[in-house]
Design an enzyme around this catalytic site. Structure first.
Site, PDB file in Angstrom:
ATOM      1  N   CYS A   1       9.516  -2.662   4.295  1.00  0.00           N
ATOM      2  CA  CYS A   1       8.638  -1.520   4.548  1.00  0.00           C
ATOM      3  C   CYS A   1       7.508  -1.843   5.527  1.00  0.00           C
ATOM      4  O   CYS A   1       6.804  -0.939   5.987  1.00  0.00           O
ATOM      5  CB  CYS A   1       8.073  -0.992   3.237  1.00  0.00           C
ATOM      6  SG  CYS A   1       9.364  -0.517   2.060  1.00  0.00           S
TER       7      CYS A   1
ATOM      8  N   HIS B   1       2.084   2.457   4.723  1.00  0.00           N
ATOM      9  CA  HIS B   1       3.451   2.627   4.244  1.00  0.00           C
ATOM     10  C   HIS B   1       3.480   3.743   3.206  1.00  0.00           C
ATOM     11  O   HIS B   1       2.631   3.801   2.318  1.00  0.00           O
ATOM     12  CB  HIS B   1       3.952   1.319   3.646  1.00  0.00           C
ATOM     13  CG  HIS B   1       5.174   1.463   2.811  1.00  0.00           C
ATOM     14  ND1 HIS B   1       6.270   2.195   3.220  1.00  0.00           N
ATOM     15  CD2 HIS B   1       5.483   0.978   1.564  1.00  0.00           C
ATOM     16  CE1 HIS B   1       7.200   2.162   2.282  1.00  0.00           C
ATOM     17  NE2 HIS B   1       6.747   1.434   1.269  1.00  0.00           N
TER      18      HIS B   1
ATOM     19  N   ASN C   1       9.981   7.842  -0.005  1.00  0.00           N
ATOM     20  CA  ASN C   1       9.713   6.525   0.570  1.00  0.00           C
ATOM     21  C   ASN C   1      10.858   6.197   1.524  1.00  0.00           C
ATOM     22  O   ASN C   1      11.970   5.911   1.088  1.00  0.00           O
ATOM     23  CB  ASN C   1       9.618   5.498  -0.554  1.00  0.00           C
ATOM     24  CG  ASN C   1       9.334   4.088  -0.061  1.00  0.00           C
ATOM     25  OD1 ASN C   1       9.584   3.764   1.100  1.00  0.00           O
ATOM     26  ND2 ASN C   1       8.843   3.240  -0.949  1.00  0.00           N
TER      27      ASN C   1
END
Length: 326
Positions: free
Chosen positions: A112, A250, A280
């Site tokens: 990520c 993130h 996500n």
């Protein structure tokens, strides 16, 4: 010092939208539980599209926006933990798809934090003076790596792609500062592990494990290490949190973004957020939020980008995008 600028920024989300209610039919969860714990309302899944397909769509958007021929690109980096294959690189497939015949291309894996690591890498190539333009794309098809019996992971993730074109500038630089780091930890988050060979046998074939994360350990990592990293990074560069015009972290989940905002004593309105609508998307969340902000007409003078993920990898970049599009 070689100045660099960002000349294009674009994102892409697959057409298929998957709601929390749909996931509740596959596992023991509910819309109420997912929203209360993560803030995520829906996510996009790539159906009959692989990572290179998503990345190619972004590459085409970037070229169109920058009014560039693909042959003008010197370097293509694709940040991904869900590549089409271990080899060849997904970036090489994108290069072929857009016919960027003068570019060299490779993948970068930092989970990520991938866009942060990839952008930092591309900046060094431009800074060397040997290359003029780099295309940096994050692309993920997280859905293909999920265990849909594991509600602690599967409810979080979505698919997508986003990226930028970075090039040498004769004017002011858009790239102000960076700090990237890694803590070697292979257990908190992992995906696609291949076990070593135990014996030579005809029935041997490679198998990958599904995505896994220890949610509590991730939470502690972000609220302790990442928050401390951000504070130190800003202090080292003489920037107060209140100096920031835009913060893009993130897009892990809304609760973690709220925690970072609280740690910085900043209003959540200063944060670009897409996790509620896209889930996500791993390394894609940051460049996707950046593209969305720029598309809305924002031209922030001080932008903080902070990524964190498996590795454990984390890092921050400070940008000046006040002259984007000029």
């Amino acid at each position: 010092m070689t100045a660099v600028k960002i000349t294009a920024s674009a994102g892409y989300l697959p057409e298929k939208v998957v709601t929390n209610d749909e996931l509740s039919q596959l596992m023991d969860t509910s819309d109420e539980w997912i929203v209360s714990h993560t803030g995520i309302k829906k996510r996009h899944y790539a159906i009959a599209e692989n990572t290179s397909d998503l990345a190619t769509k972004v590459a085409q958007k970037l070229l169109q926006q920058a009014k560039l021929a693909a042959t003008k690109i010197d370097l293509i980096i694709v940040s991904t933990i869900t590549p089409d294959a271990l080899t060849p690189a997904t970036a090489a497939i994108v290069q072929k798809n857009i016919q960027a015949s003068n570019a060299f291309a490779y993948d970068l894996s930092a989970a990520c934090a991938g866009f942060i690591f990839a952008l930092a890498t591309a900046e060094k190539f431009i800074h060397s003076g040997m290359y003029q333009r780099a295309m940096v794309i994050s692309a993920e098809t997280n859905s293909k790596m999920m265990d849909f019996t594991d509600r602690t992971s599967a409810v979080f993730f979505g698919d997508g792609a986003a990226g930028v074109i970075l090039e040498k500038s004769a004017g002011n630089t858009a790239y102000l500062a960076e700090k990237i780091a890694t803590q070697g930890n292979t257990e908190v988050i992992h995906s696609g592990r291949v076990a070593p060979l135990q014996k030579v046998a005809a029935d041997n074939y490679p198998q990958l494990d599904a995505f896994y994360q220890d949610g509590r350990a991730v939470y502690n990592f972000v609220t302790n290490d990442v928050n401390a990293h951000i504070a130190e990074f800003l202090a080292d560069n003489g920037v107060k949190p209140t100096d920031l015009d835009l913060v893009i972290t993130h897009q892990a989940n809304l609760r973690l973004i709220e925690n970072i905002a609280q740690h910085l004593a900043l209003d959540i309105d200063k944060f670009a957020i897409n996790v509620t609508e896209a889930g996500n998307t791993s390394s894609v969340g940051i460049p996707l939020a950046l593209a969305q902000a720029l598309e809305q007409g924002k031209r922030p003078k001080k932008v903080l980008l902070t990524g964190f993920g498996a590795g454990l990898a984390y890092g921050s970049i400070l940008l000046d995008l006040s002259e984007f599009g000029k």
